[in-house]
Design an enzyme around this catalytic site. Structure first.
Site, short mmCIF file in Angstrom:
data_model
loop_
_atom_site.label_atom_id
_atom_site.label_comp_id
_atom_site.label_asym_id
_atom_site.label_seq_id
_atom_site.Cartn_x
_atom_site.Cartn_y
_atom_site.Cartn_z
N ASP A 8 0.85 -1.20 0.00
CA ASP A 8 0.00 0.00 0.00
C ASP A 8 0.89 1.25 0.00
O ASP A 8 0.91 2.00 0.95
CB ASP A 8 -0.95 0.00 1.21
CG ASP A 8 -0.21 -0.11 2.55
OD1 ASP A 8 0.93 -0.62 2.57
OD2 ASP A 8 -0.77 0.32 3.58
N HIS A 238 10.36 -0.54 8.50
CA HIS A 238 9.34 -1.57 8.73
C HIS A 238 9.22 -2.54 7.56
O HIS A 238 9.49 -3.74 7.68
CB HIS A 238 7.98 -0.90 8.99
CG HIS A 238 7.97 0.00 10.18
ND1 HIS A 238 8.11 -0.46 11.47
CD2 HIS A 238 7.84 1.35 10.28
CE1 HIS A 238 8.07 0.56 12.32
NE2 HIS A 238 7.90 1.66 11.61
#
Length: 303
Positions: A8, A238
């Site tokens: 995303d 991340h």
């Protein structure tokens, strides 16, 4: 290693996709997109833009617009900016999405590359849950699923209890963990130990004038969020850490446990050990300095 990233994009997604493009151990065969940091049409546009910038002609299969059972989603504009790339808001519409929606594309690719395909999910797990619903053999066909998500042994980042990717579709995450393929969970337990600082971005931009400079520029918005919210002088790698875990498992300490996700109430999105669930490997520690060094080395090789 055949690799698909379910994404995303998203600033840290852009970093992860750049890493995957630069790492010779990966044969990146496509991207699937999902709502999360942005609306799903923005995710797809951003994914196509990134592939073009990286000089890659790969399919982008658009997936879920909303969490399971809902018809709305509010993107994380305060973290990633209104278009997903910080202050870079004029993202061009390049190319077209693949004909198949994400879940069908994932099912097809898992069948085609049976046991060879690694799927790295760095957004909400809706597309993966939909693929599992679509084809009962999907989990068995997939070589491995690596998830950036969860805060099993530490606090969350979107609530006290929950990490954002899991929180944004807790039902989908719980479905995935109820009958998972071979799975590695790369959560906040380790990704917050991979701090990438302003000086790292500057060094990267010097070595990689095109992609490195782009990542430096879009990261300024992201870094400001980290400084304002957590007093940090850098951001966690991340999504890149999850991609690195696909090929460098020795850099991580892992424990085996079943997992359950709380799907309602004030603890929604909490990712909890459950001995009655099928085992997944949960990363508990990481060579954070090594991850940062490896990320820089690989992405610095890009133009």
């Amino acid at each position: 290693m055949k690799l698909i990233i379910d994404t995303d994009p998203g600033i840290d997604d852009a970093m992860a996709i750049a890493y995957a493009a630069a790492a010779s151990e990966f044969d990146l065969i496509g991207l699937t997109t999902v709502f999360g940091n942005t609306h799903v049409h923005q995710s797809s546009r951003n994914a196509r833009f990134l592939l073009d910038k990286l000089g890659l002609d790969l399919p982008v299969a658009e997936g879920a617009s909303f969490p399971l059972g809902t018809d709305s989603h509010a993107p994380s504009e305060h973290v990633h900016g209104p278009e997903g790339f910080g202050d870079f808001t004029e993202v061009p519409e390049l190319g077209l999405n693949h004909d198949l929606p994400a879940a069908e594309f994932l099912v097809e690719m898992a069948r085609m590359y049976k046991d060879e395909l690694v799927l790295c999910a760095v957004g909400p797990l809706t597309n993966i849950a939909n693929a599992m619903r679509l084809d009962p053999e999907f989990s068995g066909n997939l070589g491995r699923l690596v998830i950036m998500g969860g805060a099993v042994y530490c606090s969350g980042n979107i609530t006290e209890h929950a990490e954002a990717n899991i929180y944004h579709d807790a039902i989908a995450a719980d479905e995935v963990f109820s009958a998972p393929p071979e799975t590695v969970l790369v959560g906040l337990d380790v990704t917050l130990k991979t701090l990438y600082e302003t000086a790292d971005f500057e060094a990267l931009a010097q070595k990689s004038p095109n992609m490195g400079s782009f990542l430096r520029d879009i990261s300024r918005f992201y870094l400001e969020f980290y400084k304002k919210i957590g007093g940090l002088e850098g951001c966690g790698l991340h999504d890149s850490t999850a991609v690195i875990a696909c090929s460098h498992g020795a850099m991580f300490d892992m424990v085996e446990t079943g997992l359950r996700v709380v799907t309602e109430g004030d603890r929604m999105g909490a990712t909890q050990p459950d001995p009655d669930r099928p085992v997944v490997r949960v990363c508990r520690d990481v060579d954070g300095v090594g991850v940062v060094r490896l990320f820089t080395e690989r992405v610095a090789s890009l133009p």
